[in-house]
Motif scaffolding. Structure first.
Motif, short mmCIF file in Angstrom:
data_model
loop_
_atom_site.label_atom_id
_atom_site.label_comp_id
_atom_site.label_asym_id
_atom_site.label_seq_id
_atom_site.Cartn_x
_atom_site.Cartn_y
_atom_site.Cartn_z
N ARG A 7 4.39 5.70 -5.28
CA ARG A 7 4.53 5.71 -6.73
C ARG A 7 3.60 6.76 -7.34
N ASP A 8 2.39 6.83 -6.84
CA ASP A 8 1.43 7.82 -7.35
C ASP A 8 1.85 9.24 -6.98
N MET A 9 2.53 9.41 -5.86
CA MET A 9 2.93 10.74 -5.42
C MET A 9 4.10 11.28 -6.23
N CYS A 67 0.83 -1.21 0.00
CA CYS A 67 0.00 0.00 0.00
C CYS A 67 0.86 1.25 0.00
N LEU A 79 2.65 1.66 -3.44
CA LEU A 79 1.75 2.15 -4.48
C LEU A 79 1.40 3.62 -4.27
N SER A 80 1.22 4.01 -3.02
CA SER A 80 0.91 5.42 -2.72
C SER A 80 2.08 6.32 -3.09
N ALA A 102 5.04 10.14 -9.35
CA ALA A 102 4.91 9.95 -10.80
C ALA A 102 4.31 11.15 -11.48
#
Length: 104
Positions: free
Chosen positions: A100-102, A94, A97-98, A104
Motif C-alpha cells: 500500500r505504501d509503495m 505486513c 501494508l508495505s 500510494a
C-alpha cells in the motif's frame, strides 16, 4: 506424543471449525451465486502441523496456507529461503501494508 497434543487441542479445533462453518453458511446464504471453493489460512496458527488437512477434512473444502511472498522478489532480503517459507503465513498484513505504501 503428537497424538496426545492433538487430542488435547481437539475440542478447541472443533470449536474453530464450527465457527468457520457458521461463517461459511452465513456467506453462502447471502451470496448463493458465489460459492466458496477454498479457504486460505494465514497467521502463526496456520503453521500448526496438519491444521489445513484437518480443516479441509472437516469442511469438505480445499484449504491452503497463504504465501504472500509467492509473487514478490525476496532475493535481496538477506534471509535464507527456508526461513522466509516458514514465516510467510504470518506476513500477509505486513506485505499488504508495505505494498500500500509503495503504490500510494
Amino acid at each position: 506424543f503428537q497424538r496426545r497434543v492433538f487430542e488435547s487441542m481437539l475440542s478447541t479445533l472443533m470449536e474453530m471449525v464450527t465457527e468457520i462453518r457458521r461463517s461459511l453458511e452465513y456467506y453462502t446464504g447471502r451470496e448463493p451465486d458465489h460459492p466458496i471453493a477454498r479457504i486460505i489460512l494465514f497467521g502463526g496458527t496456520s503453521r500448526l502441523p496438519y491444521l489445513a488437512e484437518f480443516i479441509s477434512q472437516e469442511l469438505g473444502l480445499e484449504v491452503v496456507i497463504a504465501d504472500p511472498l509467492q509473487l514478490i522478489d525476496v532475493d535481496a532480503a538477506n534471509q535464507p529461503v527456508e526461513y522466509l517459507q516458514d514465516v510467510a503465513p504470518a506476513l500477509p498484513v505486513c506485505v499488504g501494508l508495505s505494498l500500500r505504501d509503495m503504490i500510494a
